[in-house]
Every structure is written in structure tokens, then in C-alpha cells.
Scaffold this motif. Sequence first.
Motif, mmCIF file in Angstrom:
data_model
loop_
_atom_site.group_PDB
_atom_site.id
_atom_site.type_symbol
_atom_site.label_atom_id
_atom_site.label_comp_id
_atom_site.label_asym_id
_atom_site.label_seq_id
_atom_site.Cartn_x
_atom_site.Cartn_y
_atom_site.Cartn_z
ATOM 1 N N UNK A 202 6.509 7.210 -1.527
ATOM 2 C CA UNK A 202 5.814 6.218 -0.707
ATOM 3 C C UNK A 202 4.889 5.353 -1.561
ATOM 4 N N UNK A 203 4.246 5.972 -2.528
ATOM 5 C CA UNK A 203 3.334 5.221 -3.403
ATOM 6 C C UNK A 203 4.112 4.220 -4.258
ATOM 7 N N UNK A 204 5.233 4.672 -4.830
ATOM 8 C CA UNK A 204 6.055 3.780 -5.641
ATOM 9 C C UNK A 204 6.640 2.652 -4.795
ATOM 10 N N UNK A 205 7.063 2.976 -3.581
ATOM 11 C CA UNK A 205 7.602 1.964 -2.677
ATOM 12 C C UNK A 205 6.565 0.886 -2.390
ATOM 13 N N UNK A 206 5.336 1.314 -2.164
ATOM 14 C CA UNK A 206 4.276 0.357 -1.848
ATOM 15 C C UNK A 206 3.934 -0.527 -3.041
ATOM 16 N N UNK A 207 3.646 0.095 -4.195
ATOM 17 C CA UNK A 207 3.114 -0.655 -5.327
ATOM 18 C C UNK A 207 4.183 -1.347 -6.170
ATOM 19 N N UNK A 208 5.425 -0.860 -6.133
ATOM 20 C CA UNK A 208 6.458 -1.452 -6.975
ATOM 21 C C UNK A 208 7.468 -2.296 -6.199
ATOM 22 N N UNK A 209 7.473 -2.177 -4.880
ATOM 23 C CA UNK A 209 8.439 -2.941 -4.088
ATOM 24 C C UNK A 209 7.739 -3.816 -3.057
ATOM 25 N N UNK A 210 7.009 -3.194 -2.133
ATOM 26 C CA UNK A 210 6.471 -3.936 -0.995
ATOM 27 C C UNK A 210 5.372 -4.921 -1.394
#
Length: 290
Positions: A202-210
Motif C-alpha cells: 500500500x505504501x509503494x502504491x501510494x508513493x510510487x504510483x498514485x
Amino acid sequence: MKIELGKYIEQGVDWLSANAGGFFDAITAGVDAVVTAMQFVLLNSPFWLTIIILALLSYYLPARGKLFTKAGWKAGGGMLIFTVLGLLLLYFMGYWEETMLTIALILASALIALIIGIPLGIYAARNDGAEKIIRPILDFMQTMPAFVYLIPAIILFSVGNVPGVVATIIFALPPAVRLTNLGIRNVPEDVVEASKAFGSTKRQLLFKVQLPLAMTTILAGVNQVIMLSLSMVVIASMVGAGGLGQAVYKGILKADIGLGFEAGVGIVVLAIILDRITQNLGFGPSKPKE
């Protein structure tokens, strides 16, 4: 039967003032420290250095990093000239100190509003239940007349820059929350699903994608926060906030057309410069066509 809602609100504010004095004193100290630090830097910097920095920003961002070329000059040259001439006009009219105080109040208010608003917008984007609760609160904050925020601010924070900044933060906060929420929710679902399929947390999704994909929308929110802060800082002069707004307020009280007009011109110049700079934050370093 009359429902005295205002009476209950007044009692609530009085209770907070009497029982949470330490908390509001801490907020006062923190906000005052931020404003004072910014004012110190701006007021003790040579005026020509401040003009150069703002002029380069106003040129570099519209030109998208393409310095000293025909395309870059075409995109940002006019704004560079306007920034230099506008700030020189304010300096030679004798409003340089007021201008720097206004910038300090705007930056302090916008910075705190963004520190609160962007995480809140992220939370709203990732939690539908929270978004349903936050949305009507933001509607209330945006539709309430700006002058109303000054009344509890005076009671809880006395007079001066701090109540002005606090009222400005409340007034300018909604766009940061709304546009952060909107930007993250508008990230294509297939991109999110692909990221999850490759094992993103979830952290990677937020900071690297969203967040990267939503950055243009979030930065549009930054622009709105800064512009709303500028408009509210002028109103906040009624509770003792300094700067160009105070000069406008003095012009109103004294019916001094000249004073009010000069300060008003300063606010217009400052608004155009800040708007043009922040409008171009979200476009990245892409190269303009030659």
C-alpha cells in the motif's frame, strides 16, 4: 420556539478558551514562530535578491526549464519582465516591507494548510467512509463567509498575525483536501491493479504510483490554497495581521483613496506573480517546442 444556535456556539468557544488555553497557546507559539522566521528571512534579504529569485521563478517555470532560448523567452519572458517591473514599482512606492510581510503570511498559511490538507486528502481518497464525512465539512468551510472565521480566532488567539493565519488556514484548506482526493481517485484503475499484481505494498502504491500520477491535480490544489490565502490575508488585517491588507484597511477607515489604491495595486501585482508561478508547478521539466 427559537433555536439559539449562535448562543451554543458562543458557549462552546468560551469553554474552549477557558479550558484549553494551553493548547491554543502552543498553537499560537508555533504559528508565530513560523511567521516570524519567514518575515525575518524576507525582510533581511536585499530587495534586489528577492526580485531576482522571484523573477527567475516566474521565467523558469512557464519556460519549463528551457533557459535563454527563443522558445523559453516566448513562454516566460513576459512574466519575467512583469515580475521585475511590478516588484520595483512596489519598492519605489514604499510598500516593500508590507509586501514581504504579506508574502510571509501567505507562505506560512499555505504551508500549514498543505501540511494538514494533503494527508487528509490522501486519507479521504483511500477511505470512502471518511470521504463521506469530510466532504460536507469542506462544503461548510468553503461556503461560510470568510469574516465569520475572524470572530472565534480573536477569542482564542487574541489579535495580531496568529489569528489571521489561523483563519486563513481554515479558509484555504478545502482545495488541498479536495484536489488531493480527486487526483488520487482519478488514477486509472488498470494502473493500480497492475501495480498490485506486481506485488506493490500500500505504501509503494501510494508513493510510487498514485501520488506521482496525481501530482498535477495536487499542485493545482497548491495554487488554489496560495490564492485563497492571499485573499484571506487581506481580510485578516481586520484582526491585526500586517502587510498590504492592513494598508488597504487603513485606507478604508480613513477614506484615503490614494492609500487604498496603492496597496490594492500591490496586492494585484503579488497575486499575478504568485498565480503564474504556482500555475506552472505541475507541468514538469518538459521542453517547449523550438
